[in-house]
Design a protein around this motif. Structure first.
Motif, PDB file in Angstrom:
ATOM      1  N   UNK A 285       0.831  -1.211   0.000  1.00  0.00           N
ATOM      2  CA  UNK A 285       0.000   0.000   0.000  1.00  0.00           C
ATOM      3  C   UNK A 285       0.869   1.265   0.000  1.00  0.00           C
ATOM      4  N   UNK A 286       1.867   1.270  -0.908  1.00  0.00           N
ATOM      5  CA  UNK A 286       2.762   2.418  -1.050  1.00  0.00           C
ATOM      6  C   UNK A 286       2.730   2.875  -2.512  1.00  0.00           C
ATOM      7  N   UNK A 287       2.654   4.183  -2.709  1.00  0.00           N
ATOM      8  CA  UNK A 287       2.672   4.721  -4.066  1.00  0.00           C
ATOM      9  C   UNK A 287       3.920   4.264  -4.806  1.00  0.00           C
ATOM     10  N   UNK A 288       3.770   3.917  -6.088  1.00  0.00           N
ATOM     11  CA  UNK A 288       4.870   3.365  -6.868  1.00  0.00           C
ATOM     12  C   UNK A 288       6.045   4.325  -6.975  1.00  0.00           C
ATOM     13  N   UNK A 289       5.771   5.629  -7.147  1.00  0.00           N
ATOM     14  CA  UNK A 289       6.874   6.575  -7.319  1.00  0.00           C
ATOM     15  C   UNK A 289       7.717   6.696  -6.047  1.00  0.00           C
ATOM     16  N   UNK A 290       7.057   6.640  -4.880  1.00  0.00           N
ATOM     17  CA  UNK A 290       7.800   6.690  -3.611  1.00  0.00           C
ATOM     18  C   UNK A 290       8.525   5.374  -3.375  1.00  0.00           C
ATOM     19  N   UNK A 291       7.832   4.256  -3.622  1.00  0.00           N
ATOM     20  CA  UNK A 291       8.431   2.944  -3.409  1.00  0.00           C
ATOM     21  C   UNK A 291       9.661   2.750  -4.288  1.00  0.00           C
ATOM     22  N   UNK A 292       9.607   3.253  -5.522  1.00  0.00           N
ATOM     23  CA  UNK A 292      10.743   3.117  -6.429  1.00  0.00           C
ATOM     24  C   UNK A 292      11.996   3.767  -5.839  1.00  0.00           C
TER      25      UNK A 292
ATOM     26  N   UNK B 283      17.347   2.770  -3.485  1.00  0.00           N
ATOM     27  CA  UNK B 283      18.328   2.934  -2.410  1.00  0.00           C
ATOM     28  C   UNK B 283      18.712   1.580  -1.822  1.00  0.00           C
ATOM     29  N   UNK B 284      17.720   0.711  -1.613  1.00  0.00           N
ATOM     30  CA  UNK B 284      18.012  -0.626  -1.113  1.00  0.00           C
ATOM     31  C   UNK B 284      18.891  -1.408  -2.090  1.00  0.00           C
ATOM     32  N   UNK B 285      18.648  -1.209  -3.386  1.00  0.00           N
ATOM     33  CA  UNK B 285      19.469  -1.897  -4.388  1.00  0.00           C
ATOM     34  C   UNK B 285      20.893  -1.348  -4.379  1.00  0.00           C
ATOM     35  N   UNK B 286      21.044  -0.050  -4.239  1.00  0.00           N
ATOM     36  CA  UNK B 286      22.371   0.563  -4.226  1.00  0.00           C
ATOM     37  C   UNK B 286      23.201   0.058  -3.049  1.00  0.00           C
ATOM     38  N   UNK B 287      22.560  -0.205  -1.918  1.00  0.00           N
ATOM     39  CA  UNK B 287      23.264  -0.692  -0.737  1.00  0.00           C
ATOM     40  C   UNK B 287      23.406  -2.215  -0.722  1.00  0.00           C
TER      41      UNK B 287
ATOM     42  N   UNK C 249      17.465  -6.298  -8.682  1.00  0.00           N
ATOM     43  CA  UNK C 249      16.379  -6.399  -9.660  1.00  0.00           C
ATOM     44  C   UNK C 249      16.871  -7.141 -10.897  1.00  0.00           C
ATOM     45  N   UNK C 250      16.041  -8.084 -11.352  1.00  0.00           N
ATOM     46  CA  UNK C 250      16.345  -8.871 -12.545  1.00  0.00           C
ATOM     47  C   UNK C 250      15.022  -9.201 -13.231  1.00  0.00           C
ATOM     48  N   UNK C 251      14.948  -8.932 -14.531  1.00  0.00           N
ATOM     49  CA  UNK C 251      13.704  -9.135 -15.296  1.00  0.00           C
ATOM     50  C   UNK C 251      12.529  -8.429 -14.617  1.00  0.00           C
ATOM     51  N   UNK C 252      12.806  -7.202 -14.145  1.00  0.00           N
ATOM     52  CA  UNK C 252      11.799  -6.315 -13.547  1.00  0.00           C
ATOM     53  C   UNK C 252      11.250  -6.825 -12.206  1.00  0.00           C
ATOM     54  N   UNK C 253      11.914  -7.832 -11.629  1.00  0.00           N
ATOM     55  CA  UNK C 253      11.498  -8.323 -10.320  1.00  0.00           C
ATOM     56  C   UNK C 253      12.608  -8.130  -9.296  1.00  0.00           C
ATOM     57  N   UNK C 254      12.191  -7.692  -8.107  1.00  0.00           N
ATOM     58  CA  UNK C 254      13.137  -7.508  -7.013  1.00  0.00           C
ATOM     59  C   UNK C 254      13.290  -8.816  -6.241  1.00  0.00           C
ATOM     60  N   UNK C 255      14.524  -9.151  -5.927  1.00  0.00           N
ATOM     61  CA  UNK C 255      14.797 -10.314  -5.075  1.00  0.00           C
ATOM     62  C   UNK C 255      15.619  -9.850  -3.876  1.00  0.00           C
ATOM     63  N   UNK C 256      15.419 -10.508  -2.777  1.00  0.00           N
ATOM     64  CA  UNK C 256      16.126 -10.163  -1.547  1.00  0.00           C
ATOM     65  C   UNK C 256      17.521 -10.765  -1.564  1.00  0.00           C
ATOM     66  N   UNK C 257      18.528  -9.948  -1.326  1.00  0.00           N
ATOM     67  CA  UNK C 257      19.910 -10.418  -1.256  1.00  0.00           C
ATOM     68  C   UNK C 257      20.259 -10.814   0.181  1.00  0.00           C
ATOM     69  N   UNK C 258      21.439 -11.380   0.359  1.00  0.00           N
ATOM     70  CA  UNK C 258      21.817 -11.914   1.664  1.00  0.00           C
ATOM     71  C   UNK C 258      21.747 -10.846   2.754  1.00  0.00           C
ATOM     72  N   UNK C 259      22.163  -9.630   2.434  1.00  0.00           N
ATOM     73  CA  UNK C 259      22.115  -8.549   3.412  1.00  0.00           C
ATOM     74  C   UNK C 259      20.676  -8.240   3.818  1.00  0.00           C
ATOM     75  N   UNK C 260      19.773  -8.269   2.855  1.00  0.00           N
ATOM     76  CA  UNK C 260      18.364  -8.038   3.154  1.00  0.00           C
ATOM     77  C   UNK C 260      17.752  -9.165   3.950  1.00  0.00           C
ATOM     78  N   UNK C 261      18.178 -10.393   3.663  1.00  0.00           N
ATOM     79  CA  UNK C 261      17.670 -11.546   4.408  1.00  0.00           C
ATOM     80  C   UNK C 261      18.021 -11.451   5.886  1.00  0.00           C
ATOM     81  N   UNK C 262      19.147 -10.813   6.182  1.00  0.00           N
ATOM     82  CA  UNK C 262      19.576 -10.688   7.576  1.00  0.00           C
ATOM     83  C   UNK C 262      18.716  -9.691   8.358  1.00  0.00           C
ATOM     84  N   UNK C 263      17.804  -9.026   7.676  1.00  0.00           N
ATOM     85  CA  UNK C 263      16.850  -8.145   8.351  1.00  0.00           C
ATOM     86  C   UNK C 263      15.437  -8.702   8.295  1.00  0.00           C
ATOM     87  N   UNK C 264      15.315  -9.991   7.969  1.00  0.00           N
ATOM     88  CA  UNK C 264      14.016 -10.654   7.993  1.00  0.00           C
ATOM     89  C   UNK C 264      13.889 -11.453   9.282  1.00  0.00           C
ATOM     90  N   UNK C 265      12.664 -11.726   9.697  1.00  0.00           N
ATOM     91  CA  UNK C 265      12.444 -12.425  10.964  1.00  0.00           C
ATOM     92  C   UNK C 265      12.984 -13.846  10.924  1.00  0.00           C
TER      93      UNK C 265
END
Length: 345
Positions: A48-55, A60-64, A69-85
């Motif tokens: 429930x976030x506007x696309x322009x803000x979410x982009x 920023x998350x991709x830069x860090x 992103x691959x084939x227009x889909x975002x996937x969680x990298x290892x660093x992002x997984x470490x912030x999941x429950x």
């Protein structure tokens, strides 16, 4: 921009990165991407976030390196997984605790330094731990952070020093929360029974946690306040990350109450960070932790000499120090017994 300016810029902008990561975690970005790659449109609809803000967030998350992103889909990298429950509970709970509680208090640091009051007092009308009792959301956030840290604490270096664990029959955990440290000790001291001493409002969560570990028959929860006399004797008293929450005067009062409950053969296991005697670049984490204790609740981290002074004033002494991972140690403490010789006055 030279290397020192880049270092300064990173430090100056550190607060904004903290807020950004906290917001991303609170929004559920890491959890949503954990099990399934998502397009920007799919993420926008789910969060429930506007696309322009979410982009802008996703860029920023991709830069860090948190997402890719691959084939227009975002996937969680290892660093992002470490912030999941599921994959990074300790870091996730610390991040949520920092955003929900620490960051608002740190924003008052300038005013607090001039007033001499701990920053949290400039926002809250109650003492920090009284607030946990009256605000369930605050308590859940604090308890989740502390429980995950306790689960992550490795006591094996301490266990390796024990040669007669079968002699330990009773362990009392002072201010033990939901019991994760006590559970670790009971698994090692297999002939022992545990008492979990904490405030009444902690009991429901504590019992639930003990049941999850099948420890309900080996632990009894007692409602109590460590600023009051303690009614239990024990072979081992545990105080894990307790003293750093309090001023020296309050810490001495707690220690004296425990000391009065001890026998000559009892010991206290104090689990705390030990501050270095002199500041060095490699110890910045410790000095930030010390400031954070003052910001959050008016407490402090202490050097070994400061611990010894508190203990001496409480008729206690350090008998052993066992280094753990993560800048923490176990201080084994016993009563200071004066053996009077015949004829001495």
């Amino acid at each position: 921009m030279d290397i020192q300016d880049k270092m300064l810029l990173s430090m100056i902008q550190g607060f904004s990165l903290s807020y950004f990561l906290y917001t991303s975690c609170e929004l559920g970005i890491f959890e949503t991407l954990l099990n399934e790659d998502q397009t920007l449109s799919e993420l926008s609809e789910r969060l429930y976030i506007r696309k322009d803000i979410l982009l802008r967030l996703m860029n920023t998350l991709e830069a860090f390196g948190f997402v890719k992103i691959h084939d227009e889909k975002y996937s969680l990298q290892q660093l992002g997984k470490r912030l999941s429950e599921k994959n990074g509970k300790v870091m996730r709970e610390l991040l949520l605790f920092s955003g929900r509680q620490c960051m608002p208090y740190w924003a008052k640091l300038y005013e607090a330094v001039h007033s001499g009051e701990a920053p949290y007092k400039l926002i809250e009308k109650q003492a920090y731990f009284d607030m946990q009792e009256t605000n369930y959301q605050n308590y859940r956030t604090f308890n989740s952070m502390m429980s995950s840290n306790s689960e992550d604490l490795d006591l094996q270096p301490y266990f390796e020093t024990e040669i007669t664990p079968f002699r330990i029959k009773k362990i009392v955990d002072i201010g033990g929360g939901t019991g994760n440290i006590l559970i670790k000790l009971l698994k090692f001291y297999k002939n022992s029974f545990g008492i979990l001493l904490d405030l009444q409002f902690v009991e429901t969560e504590a019992i639930r946690n003990l049941q999850n570990y099948n420890m309900e028959n080996r632990v009894k929860f007692y409602s109590g306040n460590f600023f009051e006399p303690i009614d239990f004797s024990a072979d081992i008293f545990v105080m894990s990350r307790i003293l750093h929450d309090w001023s020296d005067e309050e810490a001495i009062q707690i220690l004296k109450n425990v000391a009065q409950a001890m026998t000559e053969n009892s010991r206290i296991l104090i689990i705390e960070k030990i501050m270095p005697e002199t500041p060095k670049r490699e110890n910045t984490e410790m000095y930030m932790a010390d400031l954070n204790m003052w910001v959050m609740c008016g407490g402090k981290e202490r050097t070994l000499e400061e611990f010894k002074n508190l203990l001496h004033l409480s008729d206690l002494k350090v008998t052993r120090i066992i280094k753990l991972a993560g800048n923490e140690s176990v201080l084994e403490v016993k009563k200071y017994i004066i053996n009077y010789q015949e004829g001495m006055i």
